[in-house]
Design an enzyme around this catalytic site. Structure first.
Site, PDB file in Angstrom:
ATOM      1  N   GLU A 128       3.280   2.954   1.434  1.00 23.67           N
ATOM      2  CA  GLU A 128       2.621   3.089   0.137  1.00 23.67           C
ATOM      3  C   GLU A 128       1.245   2.441   0.148  1.00 23.67           C
ATOM      4  O   GLU A 128       0.347   2.890  -0.534  1.00 23.67           O
ATOM      5  CB  GLU A 128       3.476   2.474  -0.977  1.00 23.67           C
ATOM      6  CG  GLU A 128       4.748   3.234  -1.283  1.00 23.67           C
ATOM      7  CD  GLU A 128       4.505   4.584  -1.927  1.00 23.67           C
ATOM      8  OE1 GLU A 128       3.422   4.801  -2.513  1.00 23.67           O
ATOM      9  OE2 GLU A 128       5.414   5.433  -1.856  1.00 23.67           O
ATOM     10  N   ASP A 130      -4.396   8.352  -7.763  1.00 17.12           N
ATOM     11  CA  ASP A 130      -3.882   8.682  -6.425  1.00 17.12           C
ATOM     12  C   ASP A 130      -4.172  10.150  -6.160  1.00 17.12           C
ATOM     13  O   ASP A 130      -3.566  11.037  -6.749  1.00 17.12           O
ATOM     14  CB  ASP A 130      -2.384   8.403  -6.361  1.00 17.12           C
ATOM     15  CG  ASP A 130      -1.801   8.609  -4.971  1.00 17.12           C
ATOM     16  OD1 ASP A 130      -2.452   9.259  -4.127  1.00 17.12           O
ATOM     17  OD2 ASP A 130      -0.682   8.122  -4.746  1.00 17.12           O
TER      18      ASP A 130
END
Length: 155
Positions: A25, A34
């Site tokens: 991550e 993101d």
């Protein structure tokens, strides 16, 4: 194979999953969109719930956030695992679910194969989840390979 089922048995699996999830991550101390997840505001180790672009957290806050979140995923996927599996195999599925969602795991070919007794096939099925926005993403290819390897180590 060490048999483990349910939330209580997930403690060891969560401990195994934490460094895998954290490494793939990545750590963002300031929330940003993101780009691989439709620009959803994301912070820390992939946290999206209640996040606004610009939110700031310390590394210890992010670690606590992840430590508090993984048990939820473990509990959610435990409801759709109907066969005994090892801690390493469970950890692989927890990492996978953290990335694609618990519903994604529970509706996946991996879960179907797992519950039919084909654990190796379930581990292999993780490899199909390597796309974001319709394109193969090297980071997802790498993550799935690591999850598959962990999954197979548990057999």
């Amino acid at each position: 194979m060490k048999n483990a089922k349910g939330v209580g048995a997930a403690v060891a699996a969560i401990a195994i999953a934490v460094p895998v999830v954290a490494s793939f991550e990545g750590l963002w101390l300031t929330a940003k969109p993101d780009r691989l997840a439709y620009n959803i505001p994301t912070v820390c180790y992939g946290e999206t719930e209640g996040v606004r672009v610009g939110d700031k957290y310390s590394k210890s806050e992010c670690q606590a956030m992840l430590a508090n979140k993984l048990p939820r995923y473990a509990a959610e996927i435990a409801k759709c695992i109907r066969v005994p599996i090892s801690d390493k195999t469970r950890a692989a599925f927890i990492s996978f679910a953290y990335n694609v969602g618990s519903a994604g795991f529970c509706k996946s070919t991996a879960a179907r194969k797992l519950n039919s007794g084909d654990i190796r096939g379930a581990c292999d099925a993780l490899m199909a989840w390597n796309r974001a926005g319709g394109k193969v993403v090297k980071g997802l290819v790498n993550r799935r390979a690591a999850e598959r390897a962990m999954c197979l180590e548990g057999i």
